[in-house]
Design an enzyme around this catalytic site. Structure first.
Site, mmCIF file in Angstrom:
data_model
loop_
_atom_site.group_PDB
_atom_site.id
_atom_site.type_symbol
_atom_site.label_atom_id
_atom_site.label_comp_id
_atom_site.label_asym_id
_atom_site.label_seq_id
_atom_site.Cartn_x
_atom_site.Cartn_y
_atom_site.Cartn_z
ATOM 1 N N GLU A 1 1.031 -1.011 0.092
ATOM 2 C CA GLU A 1 0.121 -0.018 -0.037
ATOM 3 C C GLU A 1 0.972 1.209 -0.014
ATOM 4 O O GLU A 1 1.282 1.694 1.213
ATOM 5 C CB GLU A 1 -0.778 0.013 1.364
ATOM 6 C CG GLU A 1 -2.070 0.711 0.980
ATOM 7 C CD GLU A 1 -2.207 2.186 1.263
ATOM 8 O OE1 GLU A 1 -1.201 2.938 0.840
ATOM 9 O OE2 GLU A 1 -2.667 2.607 2.366
ATOM 10 N N GLU B 1 4.573 8.405 -4.246
ATOM 11 C CA GLU B 1 5.297 7.912 -3.107
ATOM 12 C C GLU B 1 6.116 6.872 -3.645
ATOM 13 O O GLU B 1 7.052 6.225 -2.839
ATOM 14 C CB GLU B 1 4.547 7.401 -2.058
ATOM 15 C CG GLU B 1 3.818 8.684 -1.201
ATOM 16 C CD GLU B 1 2.769 8.082 0.079
ATOM 17 O OE1 GLU B 1 2.616 6.781 0.117
ATOM 18 O OE2 GLU B 1 2.265 8.830 0.581
HETATM 19 N N1 SAH Z 1 0.900 -1.217 4.844
HETATM 20 C C1 SAH Z 1 0.415 -0.113 6.077
HETATM 21 C C2 SAH Z 1 0.945 0.958 6.003
HETATM 22 C C3 SAH Z 1 1.100 1.657 4.609
HETATM 23 S S1 SAH Z 1 1.882 3.256 4.525
HETATM 24 C C4 SAH Z 1 -1.001 -0.434 5.916
HETATM 25 O O1 SAH Z 1 -1.646 -0.516 4.873
HETATM 26 O O2 SAH Z 1 -1.842 0.070 6.756
HETATM 27 C C5 SAH Z 1 3.291 3.048 3.670
HETATM 28 C C6 SAH Z 1 4.505 2.682 4.479
HETATM 29 O O3 SAH Z 1 5.374 2.208 3.420
HETATM 30 C C7 SAH Z 1 5.132 3.739 5.286
HETATM 31 O O4 SAH Z 1 5.030 3.300 6.383
HETATM 32 C C8 SAH Z 1 6.490 3.832 4.380
HETATM 33 O O5 SAH Z 1 7.545 4.169 5.486
HETATM 34 C C9 SAH Z 1 6.893 2.718 4.145
HETATM 35 N N2 SAH Z 1 7.529 2.473 2.682
HETATM 36 C C10 SAH Z 1 7.418 3.069 1.551
HETATM 37 N N3 SAH Z 1 8.152 2.674 0.587
HETATM 38 C C11 SAH Z 1 8.914 1.804 1.169
HETATM 39 C C12 SAH Z 1 9.741 0.792 0.628
HETATM 40 N N4 SAH Z 1 10.126 0.795 -0.707
HETATM 41 N N5 SAH Z 1 10.477 0.160 1.320
HETATM 42 C C13 SAH Z 1 10.097 -0.173 2.658
HETATM 43 N N6 SAH Z 1 9.247 0.683 3.196
HETATM 44 C C14 SAH Z 1 8.443 1.446 2.339
#
Ligand code: SAH
Length: 706
Positions: free
Chosen positions: A144, A153
């Site tokens: 996500e 993002e």
């Molecule tokens: N999966 C959770 C949070 C989603 S928010 C949910 O659905 O509730 C997205 C998260 O991804 C954030 O905490 C951000 O720090 C992390 N993130 C984004 N890109 C990333 C990457 N390439 N590798 C590791 N973490 C990542």
């Protein structure tokens, strides 16, 4: 470790770089994060769960072990869903350390430690192999990583890498695909966020028109996304020129390419009009069949009853490089260009009798380079600022009050960033008009220096376009460094400001005008008129329709205990002894007033800033039944007798408590730690407040009690 945090200082109007402990950064990050909002997003959570269950079943039906890769696990939610759905093992990747730590705790508390391995790395650093982070490649990819623009993002490069190195060919992906939709519209309101309209001024010697510089006319602007709560845009504020069209899709179960590209669709306007804006949103299908769909479609596309409120995903407004008159039924091509992180749009008319070969040729013309602002205004003014400058009602208030105070011998000095007030003052007959802009030598921070240069270019271009380059002087100095020679030995008889400063975040930060006014005191005539003459801070207790969700604890989410996250957010919010107010544009976030609006502090610009603090205490009665989620605060500027402009409420709330907010400004919202439920029929409740304006720091601290 120490980090430096940039913070605008409202007493100097500049950025200050403060040394903060290691904790500061992450507390800010957590406190202002969207995690709570995501956990409250029921529609999203339910559909992810359904999609994950379906993916695990498909893998199991093939007789394979279900090995899940969850990139960006956050609280660990999606991995816990996968483990509950029967996945054999989950690798939960999270780059942000405090979140990875939280995920470990949450996973443990929910009893999944043996099934979920949290890895605190960026996904591109993750290794696979017997000694690696992952024993083997995964066959289910769950993420996500989307923002309102879908790819902002970094979802594309992350997927590209994951398909190359972390998952097996033919893997299942949840979501399975994303689709971006567009609709062409005409909207004076939204177009006023991109382009400055001519300003008409009725002067003594006839009508004057302030025109923007010609470079602004066809300037493509900047590619940064304009994301808004489109559901708050009334249908009377735009007119749709096309049907909703599918622009492009991404299949996440196959290798993804992140390199710049473009997509193009043919359109036939359903109505003639001026094509100005492309509205856009996306949906995600959680499974290949498309039966589990989560959509951001706005109210006129989707029945309102099914709308889920969320702030982490909204809708996008894209501005075409120029306005294009279009005819009903004519053939148009809409092109979406994108790089790794952003999207922008172009519209072309099909040529008469165009055939397939021409169409191919057309494609060759498409340039994928990202738009570059040529007029510099888009680098300085954000979209709400364009809207504010285009607000005719507001401009009329300034014209009316300037007319009241200006005389033919007025020596006028304007203090506000990139303001057009000096031009108005000149048209209305002031003899000498000057405006102050910080100069290069006064500034040492590169960002400020860059801004000062841009501001000077922009103002000069405006003056030139209106043949005023030798009529209005730009004084390149900070107020403290103003010298009599700058003013040609004269004293200022009219000091004006909107006030507007680019570093302001909260409504009271524009009180920098008061500090600047104090700094130039010795240059003011004894009978100087200051416009605005004063400002006042107003406050009202409200119940939010939805905004409360972003700061409210969640407890359990789809049956998983996420209280650790709630506690973490609470800790971060209370990290500073006094909680802080935060800026939100309330036209996007409906609320109901529970109290009358109250004037709580006044700031007298005819006098200098006092040495002592300004504080007030009092009590507001709750007049309506509802949940008191917090207090809203805003400023009103009293330009001249009987003429005020409000940056908050535009009029008193109606009998039901519905509010109309200034659409160009952010208001300050102070969320109460606990919600107060009022049942006023039986027993009117009241909220007591203490508000303190520290004249040394320019900050406002506040406290509220039931
Ligand atoms: N999966 C959770 C949070 C989603 S928010 C949910 O659905 O509730 C997205 C998260 O991804 C954030 O905490 C951000 O720090 C992390 N993130 C984004 N890109 C990333 C990457 N390439 N590798 C590791 N973490 C990542």
């Amino acid at each position: 470790m120490k980090t430096f945090c940039g913070r605008a200082n409202p007493t100097t109007g500049s950025m200050e770089w403060l040394e903060e402990g290691e904790d500061y950064d992450y507390h800010q990050e957590i406190a202002r994060s969207r995690y709570a909002d995501m956990l409250h997003d029921k529609d999203r959570n339910v559909k992810y769960y359904q999609g994950i269950r379906a993916a695990v079943s498909r893998v199991k039906e093939r007789g394979e072990k279900a090995i899940v890769l969850d990139i960006g696990t956050g609280t660990g939610l999606l991995s816990m869903m996968a483990a509950s759905a029967g996945a054999d093992f989950c690798y939960a990747i999270e780059v942000f350390k405090p979140m990875a730590n939280a995920a470990v705790k949450i996973v443990e508390k929910n009893g999944f430690s043996d099934k979920i391995k949290v890895i605190n790395k960026h996904s591109t650093e993750v290794t696979v192999g017997p000694d690696g982070d992952m024993q083997c490649r995964a066959n289910i990819l769950v993420t996500e990583l989307f923002d309102t623009e879908l790819i902002g993002e970094g979802a594309l490069p992350t997927y590209e890498h994951a398909h190359k190195y972390l998952v097996r060919e033919g893997c299942e992906a949840v979501p399975h695909r994303a689709t971006v939709y567009v609709q062409l519209v005409e909207s004076r309101r939204m177009w006023s966020w991109k382009k400055l309209f001519p300003i008409h001024v009725e002067a003594e010697d006839g009508e004057k028109i302030l025109v923007p510089p010609s470079e602004m006319e066809n300037c493509p602007g900047i590619p940064s996304v304009c994301d808004i709560q489109l559901n708050q845009m009334p249908s009377s504020d735009f007119s749709t020129l096309s049907d909703v069209v599918t622009m492009f899709s991404v299949d996440f179960s196959k290798p993804v390419q992140s390199a710049s590209t473009y997509y193009r669709v043919q359109l036939e306007p359903v109505k003639s009009g001026k094509a100005q804006i492309v509205l856009s949103w996306w949906d995600i299908d959680m499974d290949p069949s498309g039966m589990i769909n989560c959509t951001m479609a706005p109210y006129w596309v989707k029945p309102t009853s099914a709308l889920q409120w969320r702030d982490h995903w909204m809708q996008c407004v894209y501005f075409l490089p120029r306005e294009e008159p279009v005819l009903q039924g004519e053939k148009l091509y809409l092109t979406a260009c994108r790089d790794e992180y952003s999207v922008w749009y172009n519209l072309q008319k099909a040529r008469e009798g165009e055939n397939k070969a021409d169409e191919e040729e057309h494609k060759a013309d498409v340039r994928v380079e990202s738009p570059v602002c040529r007029c510099r205004a888009h680098l300085l003014w954000n979209r709400p600022r364009f809207g504010e400058l285009n607000d005719q009602t507001r401009t009329r208030q300034y014209i009316k009050s300037l007319r009241k105070v200006l005389k033919t011998d007025s020596v006028c000095l304007c203090i506000s960033d990139g303001s057009l007030l000096p031009v108005l003052a000149h048209y209305l007959g002031a003899k000498q008009v000057q405006c102050m802009q910080p100069s290069r030598i006064d500034l040492y921070h590169p960002h400020e220096l860059w801004q000062a240069l841009l501001l000077k270019f922009l103002l000069s271009a405006f003056f030139k376009a209106n043949h005023l380059e030798d009529k209005i002087k730009i004084i390149e100095a900070r107020p403290e460094l103003l010298k009599p020679s700058h003013l040609e030995g004269k004293k200022v008889s009219v000091l004006v400001g909107e006030p507007f400063f680019m570093t302001s975040l909260l409504p009271w930060h524009n009180l920098y005008f008061w500090y600047a006014r104090t700094a130039v005191s010795t240059h003011l005539a004894s009978n100087v008129t200051v416009l605005p003459q004063s400002a006042s801070l107003h406050m009202m207790i409200v119940e939010f329709q939805d905004l409360w969700r972003i700061r409210s604890p969640c407890g359990t989410c789809e049956g998983f205990d996420v209280q650790t996250m709630d506690d973490m957010i609470k800790d971060s919010l209370n990290f500073r002894e006094s909680k802080e107010a935060e800026p939100h544009p309330l036209w996007e976030y409906p609320c109901k007033s529970l109290s009358d609006p109250q004037e709580v502090l006044t700031f007298d610009f005819t006098k200098t800033v006092p040495q002592h603090c300004l504080s007030t205490e009092g009590c507001v009665k709750l007049l309506r039944k509802g949940k008191s989620h917090g207090a809203v605060l805003w400023m009103e500027y009293h330009l001249a007798a009987d003429i005020s402009v409000s940056t908050g409420l535009m009029q008193l709330p109606d009998e039901k408590g519905n509010c109309e907010w200034n659409p160009h400004c952010k208001q300050a919202v102070y969320f109460f730690s606990s919600v107060i439920e009022s049942e006023i029929q039986s027993d009117p409740t009241a909220v007591t407040y203490a508000i303190n304006f520290d004249t040394k720091t320019g900050e406002i601290a506040m406290d509220f009690k039931l």
